[in-house]
Design a protein around this motif. Structure first.
Motif, PDB file in Angstrom:
ATOM      1  N   ILE A  52       0.854  -1.191   0.000  1.00  0.00           N
ATOM      2  CA  ILE A  52       0.000   0.000   0.000  1.00  0.00           C
ATOM      3  C   ILE A  52       0.887   1.236   0.000  1.00  0.00           C
ATOM      4  CG2 ILE A  52      -1.940  -1.116   1.200  1.00  0.00           C
ATOM      5  CD1 ILE A  52      -0.975   0.464   3.739  1.00  0.00           C
ATOM      6  N   GLU A  53       0.321   2.332  -0.453  1.00  0.00           N
ATOM      7  CA  GLU A  53       1.041   3.597  -0.384  1.00  0.00           C
ATOM      8  C   GLU A  53       0.364   4.442   0.674  1.00  0.00           C
ATOM      9  OE1 GLU A  53       2.247   7.352  -3.174  1.00  0.00           O
ATOM     10  OE2 GLU A  53       2.071   5.386  -4.137  1.00  0.00           O
ATOM     11  N   GLU A  54       1.167   4.901   1.623  1.00  0.00           N
ATOM     12  CA  GLU A  54       0.641   5.678   2.739  1.00  0.00           C
ATOM     13  C   GLU A  54       1.552   6.876   2.956  1.00  0.00           C
ATOM     14  OE1 GLU A  54       0.674   4.211   7.058  1.00  0.00           O
ATOM     15  OE2 GLU A  54      -1.255   3.499   6.281  1.00  0.00           O
ATOM     16  N   ASN A  55       1.017   8.067   2.816  1.00  0.00           N
ATOM     17  CA  ASN A  55       1.787   9.307   2.976  1.00  0.00           C
ATOM     18  C   ASN A  55       3.031   9.317   2.093  1.00  0.00           C
ATOM     19  OD1 ASN A  55      -0.048  10.119   4.961  1.00  0.00           O
ATOM     20  ND2 ASN A  55       1.133   9.082   6.556  1.00  0.00           N
ATOM     21  N   GLY A  56       2.894   8.839   0.868  1.00  0.00           N
ATOM     22  CA  GLY A  56       4.002   8.839  -0.072  1.00  0.00           C
ATOM     23  C   GLY A  56       5.010   7.728   0.151  1.00  0.00           C
ATOM     24  N   MET A  57       4.777   6.880   1.151  1.00  0.00           N
ATOM     25  CA  MET A  57       5.682   5.757   1.433  1.00  0.00           C
ATOM     26  C   MET A  57       5.018   4.454   1.006  1.00  0.00           C
ATOM     27  SD  MET A  57       8.437   6.656   3.729  1.00  0.00           S
ATOM     28  CE  MET A  57       8.604   5.125   4.562  1.00  0.00           C
ATOM     29  N   VAL A  58       5.797   3.592   0.386  1.00  0.00           N
ATOM     30  CA  VAL A  58       5.294   2.277   0.016  1.00  0.00           C
ATOM     31  C   VAL A  58       5.538   1.337   1.193  1.00  0.00           C
ATOM     32  CG1 VAL A  58       5.566   0.339  -1.580  1.00  0.00           C
ATOM     33  CG2 VAL A  58       5.712   2.681  -2.432  1.00  0.00           C
ATOM     34  N   LYS A  59       4.473   0.688   1.646  1.00  0.00           N
ATOM     35  CA  LYS A  59       4.581  -0.190   2.810  1.00  0.00           C
ATOM     36  C   LYS A  59       3.946  -1.542   2.507  1.00  0.00           C
ATOM     37  CE  LYS A  59       4.354   3.628   6.056  1.00  0.00           C
ATOM     38  NZ  LYS A  59       3.703   4.178   7.236  1.00  0.00           N
ATOM     39  N   MET A  60       4.466  -2.557   3.200  1.00  0.00           N
ATOM     40  CA  MET A  60       3.927  -3.894   3.080  1.00  0.00           C
ATOM     41  C   MET A  60       2.997  -4.140   4.260  1.00  0.00           C
ATOM     42  SD  MET A  60       6.319  -7.157   2.083  1.00  0.00           S
ATOM     43  CE  MET A  60       7.633  -6.506   3.018  1.00  0.00           C
ATOM     44  N   ARG A  61       1.844  -4.755   3.997  1.00  0.00           N
ATOM     45  CA  ARG A  61       0.905  -5.090   5.060  1.00  0.00           C
ATOM     46  C   ARG A  61       0.462  -6.534   4.902  1.00  0.00           C
ATOM     47  NH1 ARG A  61      -0.910   0.105   6.639  1.00  0.00           N
ATOM     48  NH2 ARG A  61       0.658   0.638   8.081  1.00  0.00           N
ATOM     49  N   GLN A  62       0.346  -7.225   6.033  1.00  0.00           N
ATOM     50  CA  GLN A  62      -0.191  -8.581   6.009  1.00  0.00           C
ATOM     51  C   GLN A  62      -1.703  -8.488   5.796  1.00  0.00           C
ATOM     52  OE1 GLN A  62       0.704 -10.921   9.481  1.00  0.00           O
ATOM     53  NE2 GLN A  62      -0.227 -12.758   8.624  1.00  0.00           N
ATOM     54  N   VAL A  63      -2.252  -9.416   5.005  1.00  0.00           N
ATOM     55  CA  VAL A  63      -3.693  -9.451   4.754  1.00  0.00           C
ATOM     56  C   VAL A  63      -4.238 -10.817   5.151  1.00  0.00           C
ATOM     57  CG1 VAL A  63      -3.707  -7.683   2.941  1.00  0.00           C
ATOM     58  CG2 VAL A  63      -3.339 -10.077   2.314  1.00  0.00           C
ATOM     59  N   GLU A  64      -5.549 -10.854   5.425  1.00  0.00           N
ATOM     60  CA  GLU A  64      -6.204 -12.094   5.858  1.00  0.00           C
ATOM     61  C   GLU A  64      -6.459 -13.046   4.694  1.00  0.00           C
ATOM     62  OE1 GLU A  64      -6.921 -12.946   9.113  1.00  0.00           O
ATOM     63  OE2 GLU A  64      -5.686 -11.182   9.498  1.00  0.00           O
ATOM     64  N   GLY A  65      -6.575 -12.503   3.484  1.00  0.00           N
ATOM     65  CA  GLY A  65      -6.856 -13.358   2.340  1.00  0.00           C
ATOM     66  C   GLY A  65      -6.782 -12.591   1.047  1.00  0.00           C
ATOM     67  N   LEU A  66      -6.659 -13.349  -0.043  1.00  0.00           N
ATOM     68  CA  LEU A  66      -6.622 -12.770  -1.390  1.00  0.00           C
ATOM     69  C   LEU A  66      -7.635 -13.527  -2.241  1.00  0.00           C
ATOM     70  CD1 LEU A  66      -2.730 -12.606  -1.713  1.00  0.00           C
ATOM     71  CD2 LEU A  66      -4.259 -10.672  -1.298  1.00  0.00           C
ATOM     72  N   VAL A  67      -8.525 -12.796  -2.891  1.00  0.00           N
ATOM     73  CA  VAL A  67      -9.625 -13.411  -3.640  1.00  0.00           C
ATOM     74  C   VAL A  67      -9.206 -13.733  -5.068  1.00  0.00           C
ATOM     75  CG1 VAL A  67     -11.981 -13.053  -4.497  1.00  0.00           C
ATOM     76  CG2 VAL A  67     -11.341 -12.214  -2.240  1.00  0.00           C
ATOM     77  N   ILE A  68      -9.598 -14.921  -5.510  1.00  0.00           N
ATOM     78  CA  ILE A  68      -9.439 -15.307  -6.911  1.00  0.00           C
ATOM     79  C   ILE A  68     -10.855 -15.426  -7.456  1.00  0.00           C
ATOM     80  CG2 ILE A  68      -8.376 -16.876  -8.558  1.00  0.00           C
ATOM     81  CD1 ILE A  68      -6.826 -18.072  -6.152  1.00  0.00           C
ATOM     82  N   ALA A  69     -11.237 -14.509  -8.334  1.00  0.00           N
ATOM     83  CA  ALA A  69     -12.596 -14.488  -8.877  1.00  0.00           C
ATOM     84  C   ALA A  69     -12.893 -15.758  -9.661  1.00  0.00           C
ATOM     85  CB  ALA A  69     -12.768 -13.265  -9.784  1.00  0.00           C
ATOM     86  N   SER A  70     -14.167 -16.084  -9.746  1.00  0.00           N
ATOM     87  CA  SER A  70     -14.606 -17.213 -10.567  1.00  0.00           C
ATOM     88  C   SER A  70     -14.122 -17.003 -12.001  1.00  0.00           C
ATOM     89  CB  SER A  70     -16.137 -17.281 -10.531  1.00  0.00           C
ATOM     90  OG  SER A  70     -16.611 -18.140 -11.532  1.00  0.00           O
ATOM     91  N   HIS A  71     -13.481 -17.998 -12.551  1.00  0.00           N
ATOM     92  CA  HIS A  71     -12.912 -17.940 -13.905  1.00  0.00           C
ATOM     93  C   HIS A  71     -11.939 -16.766 -14.057  1.00  0.00           C
ATOM     94  CE1 HIS A  71     -15.512 -21.188 -15.119  1.00  0.00           C
ATOM     95  NE2 HIS A  71     -16.532 -20.546 -14.579  1.00  0.00           N
ATOM     96  N   GLY A  72     -11.278 -16.409 -12.934  1.00  0.00           N
ATOM     97  CA  GLY A  72     -10.326 -15.306 -12.935  1.00  0.00           C
ATOM     98  C   GLY A  72      -8.946 -15.781 -12.520  1.00  0.00           C
TER      99      GLY A  72
END
Length: 162
Positions: A80-100
């Motif tokens: 993510i970009e926050e206040n002009g800084m690029v930062k890494m954040r842990q997420v709970e999940g990543l969605v893969i769309a149907s037929h995506g």
């Protein structure tokens, strides 16, 4: 006479194959297209995995966790970009769309592999178990590769905030 004794065996075999193929198709909805684990200097205890998954199923699937025996833990991350800084954040999940497709890459979502048990050498193979919200698991084997242009993509620019 022989056919009568074989008939129950064929019936059980058919039922077994039918059930097996049903569970296989459910598990085969998400496939690995390609991927690799980033080669890092031996002194760096962490690395990242980048890959592309395709969902051939009729429902969206959520990648919720990753397990590996090569490190203390693996986490799903986004940039993510926050206040002009690029930062890494842990997420709970990543969605893969149907037929995506879901593409995990250096400039976006990716898998962080933290606390390596030993340094990885280029062309080593890394086994990851991808875990989905459907209880489905997909085991993938990825090569360890140096990325084109990785010389100036030093991980020191990433800031972890948990």
């Amino acid at each position: 006479m022989e056919f009568k004794t074989l008939k129950p065996i064929f019936k059980h075999l058919f039922n077994f194959l039918a059930l097996t193929s049903l569970s296989f198709t459910a598990a085969a909805n998400v496939i690995l297209v390609d991927g690799h684990v980033r080669a890092m200097p031996a002194s760096v205890p962490n690395t990242a995995a980048y890959l592309t998954l395709e969902n051939h199923g009729d429902k969206a699937v959520n990648l919720v966790a990753v397990k590996t025996a090569i490190a203390k833990e693996a986490q799903l991350h986004t940039i993510i970009e926050e206040n002009g800084m690029v930062k890494m954040r842990q997420v709970e999940g990543l969605v893969i769309a149907s037929h995506g497709a879901l593409s995990l890459k250096p400039s976006g979502d990716h898998i962080m592999i933290l606390g390596l048990n030993k340094p990885l050498a280029e062309n080593d193979k890394v086994v990851l178990t991808l875990i989905f919200d459907t209880e489905q698991q997909l085991q993938v084997e990825l090569p360890v590769l140096k990325q084109a242009g990785s010389e100036h993509q030093d991980n020191s620019e990433h800031h972890h905030h948990h």
